[in-house]
Motif scaffolding. Structure first.
Motif, PDB file in Angstrom:
ATOM      1  N   GLY A   1       0.818  -1.205   0.000  1.00  0.00           N
ATOM      2  CA  GLY A   1       0.000   0.000   0.000  1.00  0.00           C
ATOM      3  C   GLY A   1       0.850   1.251   0.000  1.00  0.00           C
ATOM      4  N   LEU A   2       1.896   1.219   0.802  1.00  0.00           N
ATOM      5  CA  LEU A   2       2.796   2.376   0.861  1.00  0.00           C
ATOM      6  C   LEU A   2       3.475   2.593  -0.480  1.00  0.00           C
ATOM      7  N   LEU A   3       3.933   1.481  -1.090  1.00  0.00           N
ATOM      8  CA  LEU A   3       4.654   1.605  -2.362  1.00  0.00           C
ATOM      9  C   LEU A   3       3.728   2.109  -3.463  1.00  0.00           C
ATOM     10  N   ASP A   4       2.467   1.626  -3.454  1.00  0.00           N
ATOM     11  CA  ASP A   4       1.502   2.105  -4.442  1.00  0.00           C
ATOM     12  C   ASP A   4       1.330   3.618  -4.324  1.00  0.00           C
ATOM     13  N   GLY A   5       1.250   4.061  -3.075  1.00  0.00           N
ATOM     14  CA  GLY A   5       1.101   5.495  -2.845  1.00  0.00           C
ATOM     15  C   GLY A   5       2.309   6.259  -3.338  1.00  0.00           C
ATOM     16  N   LEU A   6       3.489   5.709  -3.065  1.00  0.00           N
ATOM     17  CA  LEU A   6       4.704   6.390  -3.507  1.00  0.00           C
ATOM     18  C   LEU A   6       4.804   6.401  -5.031  1.00  0.00           C
ATOM     19  N   ALA A   7       4.259   5.362  -5.666  1.00  0.00           N
ATOM     20  CA  ALA A   7       4.271   5.332  -7.135  1.00  0.00           C
ATOM     21  C   ALA A   7       3.435   6.481  -7.685  1.00  0.00           C
ATOM     22  N   VAL A   8       2.311   6.734  -7.038  1.00  0.00           N
ATOM     23  CA  VAL A   8       1.467   7.865  -7.474  1.00  0.00           C
ATOM     24  C   VAL A   8       2.239   9.167  -7.302  1.00  0.00           C
ATOM     25  N   THR A   9       2.910   9.276  -6.154  1.00  0.00           N
ATOM     26  CA  THR A   9       3.689  10.486  -5.906  1.00  0.00           C
ATOM     27  C   THR A   9       4.768  10.661  -6.968  1.00  0.00           C
ATOM     28  N   LEU A  10       5.425   9.548  -7.308  1.00  0.00           N
ATOM     29  CA  LEU A  10       6.496   9.604  -8.306  1.00  0.00           C
ATOM     30  C   LEU A  10       5.947  10.019  -9.668  1.00  0.00           C
ATOM     31  N   LYS A  11       4.765   9.469  -9.986  1.00  0.00           N
ATOM     32  CA  LYS A  11       4.135   9.805 -11.266  1.00  0.00           C
ATOM     33  C   LYS A  11       3.839  11.300 -11.305  1.00  0.00           C
ATOM     34  N   THR A  12       3.304  11.812 -10.195  1.00  0.00           N
ATOM     35  CA  THR A  12       2.954  13.232 -10.144  1.00  0.00           C
ATOM     36  C   THR A  12       4.204  14.094 -10.188  1.00  0.00           C
ATOM     37  N   LEU A  13       5.275  13.556  -9.624  1.00  0.00           N
ATOM     38  CA  LEU A  13       6.530  14.305  -9.556  1.00  0.00           C
ATOM     39  C   LEU A  13       7.072  14.606 -10.952  1.00  0.00           C
ATOM     40  N   THR A  14       6.755  13.715 -11.906  1.00  0.00           N
ATOM     41  CA  THR A  14       7.297  13.909 -13.249  1.00  0.00           C
ATOM     42  C   THR A  14       6.472  14.891 -14.063  1.00  0.00           C
ATOM     43  N   ARG A  15       5.295  15.267 -13.523  1.00  0.00           N
ATOM     44  CA  ARG A  15       4.444  16.187 -14.280  1.00  0.00           C
ATOM     45  C   ARG A  15       4.828  17.622 -13.976  1.00  0.00           C
ATOM     46  N   ARG A  16       4.474  18.490 -14.891  1.00  0.00           N
ATOM     47  CA  ARG A  16       4.674  19.912 -14.651  1.00  0.00           C
ATOM     48  C   ARG A  16       3.693  20.384 -13.581  1.00  0.00           C
ATOM     49  N   SER A  17       4.105  21.348 -12.802  1.00  0.00           N
ATOM     50  CA  SER A  17       3.201  21.870 -11.795  1.00  0.00           C
ATOM     51  C   SER A  17       2.155  22.759 -12.476  1.00  0.00           C
ATOM     52  N   THR A  18       1.019  22.854 -11.838  1.00  0.00           N
ATOM     53  CA  THR A  18      -0.071  23.620 -12.449  1.00  0.00           C
ATOM     54  C   THR A  18      -0.380  24.863 -11.627  1.00  0.00           C
ATOM     55  N   THR A  19       0.634  25.438 -11.040  1.00  0.00           N
ATOM     56  CA  THR A  19       0.411  26.624 -10.226  1.00  0.00           C
ATOM     57  C   THR A  19      -0.163  27.745 -11.072  1.00  0.00           C
ATOM     58  N   GLN A  20      -1.208  28.369 -10.555  1.00  0.00           N
ATOM     59  CA  GLN A  20      -1.775  29.510 -11.260  1.00  0.00           C
ATOM     60  C   GLN A  20      -1.060  30.763 -10.765  1.00  0.00           C
ATOM     61  N   GLN A  21      -0.469  31.486 -11.681  1.00  0.00           N
ATOM     62  CA  GLN A  21       0.314  32.661 -11.313  1.00  0.00           C
ATOM     63  C   GLN A  21      -0.634  33.830 -11.126  1.00  0.00           C
ATOM     64  N   TYR A  22      -1.456  33.742 -10.039  1.00  0.00           N
ATOM     65  CA  TYR A  22      -2.601  34.632  -9.988  1.00  0.00           C
ATOM     66  C   TYR A  22      -2.345  36.138 -10.142  1.00  0.00           C
ATOM     67  N   PRO A  23      -1.565  36.785  -9.314  1.00  0.00           N
ATOM     68  CA  PRO A  23      -1.590  38.244  -9.517  1.00  0.00           C
ATOM     69  C   PRO A  23      -1.045  38.645 -10.885  1.00  0.00           C
ATOM     70  N   ASP A  24      -0.156  37.836 -11.427  1.00  0.00           N
ATOM     71  CA  ASP A  24       0.402  38.151 -12.742  1.00  0.00           C
ATOM     72  C   ASP A  24      -0.537  37.722 -13.866  1.00  0.00           C
ATOM     73  N   VAL A  25      -1.154  36.564 -13.686  1.00  0.00           N
ATOM     74  CA  VAL A  25      -2.067  36.057 -14.707  1.00  0.00           C
ATOM     75  C   VAL A  25      -3.463  36.005 -14.101  1.00  0.00           C
ATOM     76  N   GLN A  26      -4.387  36.687 -14.741  1.00  0.00           N
ATOM     77  CA  GLN A  26      -5.749  36.707 -14.221  1.00  0.00           C
ATOM     78  C   GLN A  26      -6.426  35.371 -14.475  1.00  0.00           C
ATOM     79  N   PRO A  27      -7.237  34.897 -13.531  1.00  0.00           N
ATOM     80  CA  PRO A  27      -7.945  33.640 -13.776  1.00  0.00           C
ATOM     81  C   PRO A  27      -8.992  33.816 -14.865  1.00  0.00           C
ATOM     82  N   ASP A  28      -9.233  32.729 -15.566  1.00  0.00           N
ATOM     83  CA  ASP A  28     -10.202  32.757 -16.654  1.00  0.00           C
ATOM     84  C   ASP A  28     -11.563  32.360 -16.083  1.00  0.00           C
TER      85      ASP A  28
END
Lengths: 246, 386
Positions: A13-40
């Protein structure tokens, strides 16, 4: 999903969870740059209420229907001398139109009941204050928000056309055909409400050339640049003129 | 918070080596301000060492007089108030109110509006469940699932915001239908959002459900028997995890739930882990239901509301409408004397009944399990106190 009684190999169970974390780690972050970029934000977003002062007739419906009475209206009567008329006309002049946004519950009832389209939602949300008392906004401030009001989104082709579209269609049909246009369109919809296919002759939604029927107000013609342009459904459908004649 | 009151009878006690092995019971208040109660629920516990001997949930710290306020609001204003008592299932709350008023007035709601209502109610259910799927692990120490749950919530909230303009308090129901027609292309975007959430749901599942630590904290902890669940009137995911196979959507369908197949998710063990699993699986079930409802929306034309008189008055009489809200069965008992406001609108809320079960669930458990049990009862304090 299995019942929780059975357990995996310890640690799986722990390893499965860490696999998800690892998968997410390889993705680009989706931070919204709010004050600079207005939300749509979608056009229906309930950010703040804008007031088109010249449309207001001081009928007080909004103030009366407000569930927590956060709209304050003062007015006086003025005599207007109309050349050629026997008597001077009286008209209401708006002195004060305040909305207390510290009380407002953002239900939109005031906007719904306004018979003259004086109140509008806008997705504008940057009006936070450090003092709760500063959230009482007067008609000048509410009027400034008018230019941020986006055009309403086009309605789904299967549904009824919006109020603006219906008005535009009626105007396009001319004054004589006004009632005919009014009745013809819903009838076309009503004829096939329980079929599984879309209506054979879908009601022709005319894109409002002008989002609000009232001419001369400052705002809605200038939508936010990032406001999504509503799709024009059924561009090839007939104009409401001939349909009104049916 | 750790204000201990020693029993009067035991005030004179000898402390030290001569006291033997007898320990005095300690009364411990959890709340009203405690982060794990999502609001202001107070639990009065009697502790014998680490073991809880008695538990008394004390409710009412968040009583806002919703039912009394309903009596001086017209039916449109009530919708706005009603979607606030359980702030995680605003759409479903509105739905119960309008269903009661429509039944009393004899209004037939257009077909398209009913399918849309079902789609939106199920979207709301997913949003509610995702909140608890994120916050429950957080309460027992796992912070990561919260991020995954909120990513999905954001995707679905964008869909809800596009149609209603609100992210939490949708205010989209009206007596006789919905506020307005959906924007063009909305069903397509809703389907895309649902597909994206369905694709990413295994992440939440993998990250926490079989996690060894999570299982150690939840399996076999806080077991609620089906008989107890029924006796306390528990409903929704909490009762179904105990094997109480009851779902208003299937057993007494409202809207068009009778026209589609509603799978009811149940478990038998009745422990905290089972409750979590029911929630997780209900999300997947609801996502399928949303797709089905959206298909029907796309096949059903027509208006989404009916023309109402300027002043909506329910005729004299009374009716009871109940709905399967995300947290359980919500009932709305409407008594009208023909005025534009109800004479009485009584709420039966799911959280209130579910929280009562804590009185049997908690005695016997250890203090460290307390939070695990409390969090797994999935309640909203606003919904308890109204």
């Amino acid at each position: 999903m299995s019942e929780n009684g059975e357990r995996n190999v310890p640690g799986k169970g722990l390893l499965d969870g860490l696999a998800v974390t690892l998968k997410t780690l390889t993705r680009r972050s989706t931070t919204q740059q709010y004050p600079d970029v207005q939300p749509d934000l979608p056009p229906r977003s309930r950010g703040v209420i804008a007031l088109s002062e010249e449309n207001c007739t001081v009928c007080m419906l909004c103030a009366r229907e407000c569930p927590d009475w956060c709209i304050y209206i003062d007015s006086h009567k003025e005599e207007v001398v109309v050349p050629g008329a026997a008597r001077a006309r009286q008209r209401n002049v708006l002195d004060r139109f305040d909305i207390d946004f510290s009380l407002c519950m953002y239900c939109g009832i005031c906007i719904e009941v306004c018979p003259f389209d004086a109140l509008h939602w806008t997705p504008e949300f940057e009006y936070a204050e450090t003092d709760v008392l500063s959230l009482l906004h007067d008609k000048t401030r509410l009027g400034e928000w008018m230019r941020t009001v986006p055009p309403p989104p086009a309605h789904d082709v299967l549904g009824e056309p919006s109020k603006e579209e219906a008005t535009a269609a009626r105007k396009a049909a001319g004054p004589g055909a006004a009632t005919a246009a009014k009745t013809a369109r819903p009838a076309a919809v009503r004829a096939t409400p329980r079929t599984t296919a879309p209506p054979a002759a879908p009601p022709a939604p005319v894109r409002p050339a002008e989002p609000r029927p009232s001419a001369g107000e400052p705002g809605p013609q200038v939508p936010r640049p990032e406001a999504p342009q509503p799709e024009v459904p059924g561009a090839q459908t007939p104009k409401p003129g001939p349909e009104a004649d049916q | 918070m750790t204000n201990a009151g020693v029993n009067d009878a035991l005030r004179e006690m000898t402390v030290g080596t001569g006291a033997g092995l007898d320990t005095a019971d300690m009364v411990l208040n959890i709340g009203p301000q405690h982060p794990s109660t999502h609001g202001v629920l107070r639990l009065k516990l009697t502790l014998d060492g680490e073991r809880v001997v008695a538990c008394e949930p004390i409710v009412g710290y968040m009583h806002r007089g919703a039912e009394k306020l309903f009596e001086v609001r017209d039916y449109r204003q009530i919708i706005m108030l009603a979607n606030r008592h359980d702030w995680l299932s605003a759409f479903s709350n509105e739905l119960g109110v309008v269903l009661a008023v429509e039944r009393l007035m004899g209004i037939e709601v257009p077909e398209r509006a009913t399918w849309l209502r079902m789609a939106l109610a199920e979207l709301n259910r997913v949003l509610n469940h995702l909140m608890f799927l994120g916050s429950y692990p957080l309460e027992i120490g796992a912070i990561t699932p919260m991020f995954y749950a909120f990513r999905e919530r954001e995707t679905l909230q964008a869909v809800m915001e596009e149609v209603s303009g609100g992210r939490i308090h949708y205010m989209f129901n009206r007596v006789g239908g919905l506020k307005e027609e959906i924007p063009a292309g909305w069903t397509k975007r809703a389907r895309q959002a649902v597909a994206a959430v369905r694709r990413r749901m295994p992440d939440i599942d993998n990250v926490i459900r079989r996690n060894d630590i999570f299982m150690a904290r939840t399996v076999g902890v806080g077991v609620l028997s089906a008989a107890d669940a029924a006796a306390y009137g528990a409903s929704g995911p909490v009762a179904r995890a105990s094997g109480l196979d009851f779902d208003v959507r299937r057993d007494e369908p409202y809207l068009f739930y009778d026209q589609i197949d509603v799978p009811v998710v149940t478990r038998t063990s009745g422990d905290c882990h089972a409750r979590f699993e029911v929630l997780l699986e209900q999300v997947l079930v609801s996502l399928d239901l949303i797709d089905e409802c959206l298909d029907r929306v796309d096949r059903t034309g027509g208006p989404v509301n009916v023309r109402l008189p300027k002043v909506v008055k329910a005729p004299e009489g009374h009716t009871y409408a109940w709905t399967e809200n995300p947290l359980g069965v919500n009932g709305y008992y409407l008594v009208s004397r023909g005025e534009k406001t109800p004479w009485r609108l009584k709420l039966r809320t799911a959280s209130y009944a579910n929280v009562q079960a804590l009185a049997t669930l908690i005695p016997g458990c250890l203090v460290p399990d307390l939070i695990a049990i409390l969090g797994s009862m999935f309640f909203v304090v606003g919904d308890i106190d109204k």
